[in-house]
Design an enzyme around this catalytic site. Sequence first.
Site, PDB file in Angstrom:
ATOM      1  N   SER A   4       0.832  -1.185   0.000  1.00  0.00           N
ATOM      2  CA  SER A   4       0.000   0.000   0.000  1.00  0.00           C
ATOM      3  C   SER A   4       0.875   1.246   0.000  1.00  0.00           C
ATOM      4  CB  SER A   4      -0.852  -0.051   1.267  1.00  0.00           C
ATOM      5  OG  SER A   4      -2.080   0.559   1.067  1.00  0.00           O
ATOM      6  N   GLY A  12      -3.269  -0.330  -3.694  1.00  0.00           N
ATOM      7  CA  GLY A  12      -1.957   0.103  -3.203  1.00  0.00           C
ATOM      8  C   GLY A  12      -1.411   1.376  -3.822  1.00  0.00           C
ATOM      9  N   GLU A  34      -8.187  -3.019  -6.942  1.00  0.00           N
ATOM     10  CA  GLU A  34      -8.857  -2.769  -5.654  1.00  0.00           C
ATOM     11  C   GLU A  34      -8.307  -1.548  -4.941  1.00  0.00           C
ATOM     12  OE1 GLU A  34      -7.402  -6.314  -3.844  1.00  0.00           O
ATOM     13  OE2 GLU A  34      -9.117  -7.504  -4.374  1.00  0.00           O
ATOM     14  N   PRO A  35      -8.383  -0.371  -5.537  1.00  0.00           N
ATOM     15  CA  PRO A  35      -7.870   0.789  -4.800  1.00  0.00           C
ATOM     16  C   PRO A  35      -8.800   1.192  -3.667  1.00  0.00           C
ATOM     17  CG  PRO A  35      -8.807   1.471  -6.902  1.00  0.00           C
ATOM     18  CD  PRO A  35      -8.960  -0.017  -6.832  1.00  0.00           C
ATOM     19  N   GLY A  36      -8.234   1.588  -2.565  1.00  0.00           N
ATOM     20  CA  GLY A  36      -9.022   2.137  -1.464  1.00  0.00           C
ATOM     21  C   GLY A  36      -8.534   3.545  -1.206  1.00  0.00           C
ATOM     22  N   ARG A  37      -7.281   3.631  -0.740  1.00  0.00           N
ATOM     23  CA  ARG A  37      -6.681   4.915  -0.394  1.00  0.00           C
ATOM     24  C   ARG A  37      -6.771   5.933  -1.542  1.00  0.00           C
ATOM     25  NH1 ARG A  37      -2.196   5.071   3.102  1.00  0.00           N
ATOM     26  NH2 ARG A  37      -1.837   2.892   2.558  1.00  0.00           N
ATOM     27  N   TYR A  74       2.959   4.141  11.567  1.00  0.00           N
ATOM     28  CA  TYR A  74       3.821   3.985  10.384  1.00  0.00           C
ATOM     29  C   TYR A  74       4.817   5.133  10.199  1.00  0.00           C
ATOM     30  CZ  TYR A  74      -0.431   1.352   9.096  1.00  0.00           C
ATOM     31  OH  TYR A  74      -1.522   0.540   9.086  1.00  0.00           O
ATOM     32  N   CYS A 114      -3.152  10.566  26.373  1.00  0.00           N
ATOM     33  CA  CYS A 114      -2.175  10.556  27.454  1.00  0.00           C
ATOM     34  C   CYS A 114      -0.948   9.763  27.099  1.00  0.00           C
ATOM     35  CB  CYS A 114      -2.816  10.024  28.718  1.00  0.00           C
ATOM     36  SG  CYS A 114      -3.501  11.389  29.617  1.00  0.00           S
ATOM     37  N   GLU A 115      -0.255  10.169  26.059  1.00  0.00           N
ATOM     38  CA  GLU A 115       1.082   9.641  25.839  1.00  0.00           C
ATOM     39  C   GLU A 115       1.836  10.568  24.910  1.00  0.00           C
ATOM     40  OE1 GLU A 115      -0.244   5.642  24.236  1.00  0.00           O
ATOM     41  OE2 GLU A 115       1.496   6.022  22.957  1.00  0.00           O
TER      42      GLU A 115
HETATM   43  N1  LLP Z   1      -6.652  -5.104  -1.618  1.00  0.00           N
HETATM   44  C1  LLP Z   1      -6.119  -5.796  -0.599  1.00  0.00           C
HETATM   45  C2  LLP Z   1      -6.114  -7.250  -0.652  1.00  0.00           C
HETATM   46  C3  LLP Z   1      -5.589  -5.120   0.499  1.00  0.00           C
HETATM   47  O1  LLP Z   1      -5.063  -5.814   1.506  1.00  0.00           O
HETATM   48  C4  LLP Z   1      -5.610  -3.707   0.523  1.00  0.00           C
HETATM   49  C5  LLP Z   1      -5.075  -2.984   1.662  1.00  0.00           C
HETATM   50  C6  LLP Z   1      -6.191  -3.034  -0.552  1.00  0.00           C
HETATM   51  C7  LLP Z   1      -6.694  -3.770  -1.627  1.00  0.00           C
HETATM   52  C8  LLP Z   1      -6.308  -1.542  -0.628  1.00  0.00           C
HETATM   53  O2  LLP Z   1      -5.079  -0.908  -0.593  1.00  0.00           O
HETATM   54  P1  LLP Z   1      -4.999   0.669  -0.861  1.00  0.00           P
HETATM   55  O3  LLP Z   1      -5.358   0.891  -2.313  1.00  0.00           O
HETATM   56  O4  LLP Z   1      -5.948   1.314   0.049  1.00  0.00           O
HETATM   57  O5  LLP Z   1      -3.588   1.024  -0.555  1.00  0.00           O
HETATM   58  N2  LLP Z   1      -3.596   0.765   7.260  1.00  0.00           N
HETATM   59  C9  LLP Z   1      -2.566   1.012   6.281  1.00  0.00           C
HETATM   60  C10 LLP Z   1      -2.923   0.407   4.960  1.00  0.00           C
HETATM   61  C11 LLP Z   1      -3.158  -1.064   5.050  1.00  0.00           C
HETATM   62  C12 LLP Z   1      -3.624  -1.611   3.748  1.00  0.00           C
HETATM   63  C13 LLP Z   1      -4.151  -2.976   3.903  1.00  0.00           C
HETATM   64  N3  LLP Z   1      -4.604  -3.556   2.691  1.00  0.00           N
HETATM   65  C14 LLP Z   1      -2.328   2.504   6.157  1.00  0.00           C
HETATM   66  O6  LLP Z   1      -2.960   3.263   6.889  1.00  0.00           O
HETATM   67  O7  LLP Z   1      -1.498   2.948   5.382  1.00  0.00           O
END
Ligand code: LLP
Length: 456
Positions: A222, A260, A302-305, A350, A377-378
């Site tokens: 990611s 990612g 599969e973009p999320g971020r 991170y 509190c840290e």
């Molecule tokens: N597909 C799979 C199988 C995944 O495990 C992930 C993220 C995504 C898609 C989406 O990835 P993205 O496009 O959002 O980068 N908590 C961490 C990120 C962990 C990502 C976990 N898997 C952060 O805050 O940077």
Amino acid sequence: MANTNYSTSLFSTNLKFSDENQYGAELSIAGCSAAQLVKEFGSPIFVLDQDDFFMRTNAWRAALNTSFGSGQLYYAAKSFICVEVARWLKQLKVGLDVCSGGELAVALAAEFPASDIEFHGNNKSVDEISTAIKSAVGTIVIDSFDEVERVAEIAKSLGKIQKVYLRLTPGIDAHTHEFISTAHEDVKFGFSIASGAASEALDKCMSYPSLNLAGVHCHIGSQIFEVSGFEAAAMRLIDVLAKFRDQHAKELPELNIGGGYGIAYTKGERAIAPDEVIPAIAKVIKSACDKLKLSIPKISIEPGRAIVGPTTTTIYLVGTTKSVTLEDGSIRKYVSVDGGMSENIRPALYGATYSAFLANRSSTAKSISTRVVGKHCESGDILISDIQLPSDIKIGDLLAIPATGAYGRSMASNYNHIPRPSVIAVLNGSAREILRRETQADLLNLDVIQAPRQLS
Ligand code: LLP
């Protein structure tokens, strides 16, 4: 063709500062001023630019369609999901990647079409798998040998044939934080290609009539900016598909190359845009398929971020300030806001970096070295370790931190019993809560006062 609307900066498209000096001026998002929003909804708040969310979703889908003629976009729910966002995705006719029974429940509550849901996870429970199969989820992404059997048995007992992918680890060392890098060999996810586990797992899947093996999947990590990592992973997966075809005299029709794609968190950074990365991946996939005489599989991503991250800005209220003299004699100002590591754990977890902006007024004061901290509190509760901000920031000012839409609210905790903030969607001058702020009563509701009982 470049999508001219697609902002690669840390700001959502409809975020504006009231004067040219954007680093100290009244901020508005989709016509709603930060000050008005806080007056109405309190603070801290996540402000989500709805139009920007739609634009980014469409841009990723368009890049897929342009490069491959078709394809499937799955939005990664883990980055941020709530029922309203799932309804938007349904309206946008894209798929949804969920990785727990909880995320699946949100999708189902939104009446999201089950056939467009893909179910991930390295340790899905029997209950989760049963619910997924009973709900007729489109695809289950199998992550381990144990799971091949588990999914096959559950599907069989329900009298269903379940479409599945296998998650493979292509051995790519993506250049990102170790905790969010997922496709080198020494990780908990998936079947290693190099060790032969992938090919063994593919064979094993073929032996279960209750599994419809449709393709393979990988997600290399990611917050990745280098196109080469995605290209290399795609090539390795195409190789796997060709070997499978040679062994089984059958082509697997689908290939999911995960998410990612990196975004900008600070002023100096620039996001990777869909119309630069997807055509590059398409080029290597097409040429590899051509060389290996393989039909081009149906590609999904599969973009999320990259979709939700830049849509959202957190607005905080400044509660206290203080100045300290550092060893070298310089002054650092501490600005404490009314949230912190509970709604943004990323800096602490991170070492993630962000930018912050004064959001309720202009300032012509000189800038000074500032540390933006939360109220927990840290001492590690630091949102921004060192940033130049106007020296006159004071109690009652608002600070905005952009690009907090992904893995902010979704990773929020109740540390120190602080209720999690609300998410406000803004669009054309109007605002509405799509996820309400937790209350102390919500938290107290979990407390149980009862006499102990003997377990039988
Ligand atoms: N597909 C799979 C199988 C995944 O495990 C992930 C993220 C995504 C898609 C989406 O990835 P993205 O496009 O959002 O980068 N908590 C961490 C990120 C962990 C990502 C976990 N898997 C952060 O805050 O940077």
